[in-house]
Structure formats: structure tokens, C-alpha cells
Design an enzyme around this catalytic site. Structure first.
Site, mmCIF file in Angstrom:
data_model
loop_
_atom_site.group_PDB
_atom_site.id
_atom_site.type_symbol
_atom_site.label_atom_id
_atom_site.label_comp_id
_atom_site.label_asym_id
_atom_site.label_seq_id
_atom_site.Cartn_x
_atom_site.Cartn_y
_atom_site.Cartn_z
ATOM 1 N N GLY A 151 0.791 -1.295 0.150
ATOM 2 C CA GLY A 151 -0.125 -0.198 -0.050
ATOM 3 C C GLY A 151 0.730 1.269 0.136
ATOM 4 C CB CYS A 152 4.384 2.171 0.881
ATOM 5 S SG CYS A 152 3.747 1.961 2.501
ATOM 6 C CB VAL A 153 3.885 5.264 -3.874
ATOM 7 C CG1 VAL A 153 4.451 5.819 -5.152
ATOM 8 C CG2 VAL A 153 2.165 5.544 -4.065
ATOM 9 C CB SER A 154 8.280 4.993 -1.147
ATOM 10 O OG SER A 154 8.111 6.358 -1.702
#
Length: 182
Positions: free
Chosen positions: A87-90
């Protein structure tokens, strides 16, 4: 002696505990865990006091980046799919360790890292909030109140806000799992 600032967020913290004493610039003194630079990572009190001390968000972003740089380094082996936060872009990796308190309650410790500088700082904030706490306190922590005090909702992109929620969700899921296994 004033009430312990964390009593606002953690019901189990006694109101008569002293706050961490800081010098000159709040947050400059490091406490808690050794980092990759040999410095000690900041406690939640130090982070809150430093955010309060810094007037503009450019300085707060620089401080966030410094917090991230002070995180203990993860090995290449630890940066794997199992430790990756969804769920994290990074890319964000979170390592959870579970120990037992003297009463047998699970106590969780977290280490983390990211490939993005500001997100590394967010990892530092999240680990300062939750690391070393019993699972029940982790689940009872009003993290939204802490984020509101820091002003994060108004100054993070939607993608970073979603990533922050994903980190907190992962930590809470680990705490729930540790409680069920106890």
C-alpha cells in the site's frame, strides 16, 4: 511535574511520569536506538517538541529527512517481500520483533526503512510511536491524534498519507497477531 505528554495517546501511561528533558533545540538529543550513523534515533516526545519548535514546513521536511537518515540500517536480506509494507508507493520495509513482558504480554519492537527520504522520516515517526510498546497499547494508541499534532494530514501528499496508513495498519495487524499468539 507536568503530565506526561504520551498520556494523551496511550491510556496505560501514568500521568505523573516525567517527560523527556531536552536541551537548546528540542529533538536534538537522541534517545532510543542506535542508527546507521551511530547517532540515537529520536523519541516521540523529541519529535513532537521539535515539530512544535520548527516554524515552517520546509524545516520540518528537512527534520523528517534527518530522522530517516538516523534510522538503524536494514540489511539487504531484510529488504525482502515478506517485510515489504503493501500500500506504499515508495518501497517500505518493516521488521517486527515480539518479546514478552514480565507479565507475559507481547511487546513489539519495529525497525524499518524506505527508498524515499521523506518516507524514511515517516518510518522513523511510526517506529518512535509504536516500538517497544505492548500489543494492547499499540492497538489502543490514538495515532490520528499524534499525526494531527504533528500536522501531517495537511502537509503530506495523498500517496504518502496512504503509505503512512498502510504502515500503521501493518503494525496494528502484527500487534493483533502477537496478542492472539500469546
Amino acid at each position: 511535574m507536568r503530565a506526561h505528554r504520551n498520556a494523551l495517546y496511550w491510556p496505560a501511561v501514568a500521568a505523573d511520569r516525567p517527560t523527556i528533558c531536552t536541551t537548546a533545540i528540542p529533538g536534538y538529543m537522541k534517545a532510543n536506538r542506535p542508527s546507521k550513523t551511530g547517532a540515537m534515533t529520536a523519541s516521540l516526545n523529541e519529535i513532537l517538541e521539535t515539530f512544535e519548535f520548527l516554524d515552517d514546513w520546509e524545516d520540518r521536511y528537512k527534520y523528517l529527512i534527518d530522522l530517516g537518515k538516523d534510522l538503524p540500517e536494514l540489511s539487504t536480506d531484510e529488504k525482502n517481500e515478506q517485510n515489504k509494507v503493501r500500500g506504499c508507493v515508495s518501497q517500505v520495509w518493516l521488521i517486527t520483533s515480539v518479546d514478552k513482558a514480565p507479565d507475559g504480554a507481547p511487546v513489539l519492537t519495529f525497525r524499518g526503512d524506505s527508498d524515499a527520504l521523506i518516507v524514511q522520516g515517516l518510518v522513523a515517526i511510526v517506529t518512535a510511536i509504536f516500538s517497544g510498546k505492548p500489543a494492547t497499547e499499540i492497538l489502543a494508541t490514538d495515532v490520528e491524534a499524534i499525526f494531527a499534532e504533528l500536522g501531517l494530514q495537511d502537509h503530506l501528499t495523498p500517496q504518502r498519507s496512504n503509505g503512512l496508513r498502510s504502515m500503521v495498519g501493518r503494525i496494528r495487524a502484527d500487534a493483533q497477531q502477537a496478542l492472539e499468539a500469546a
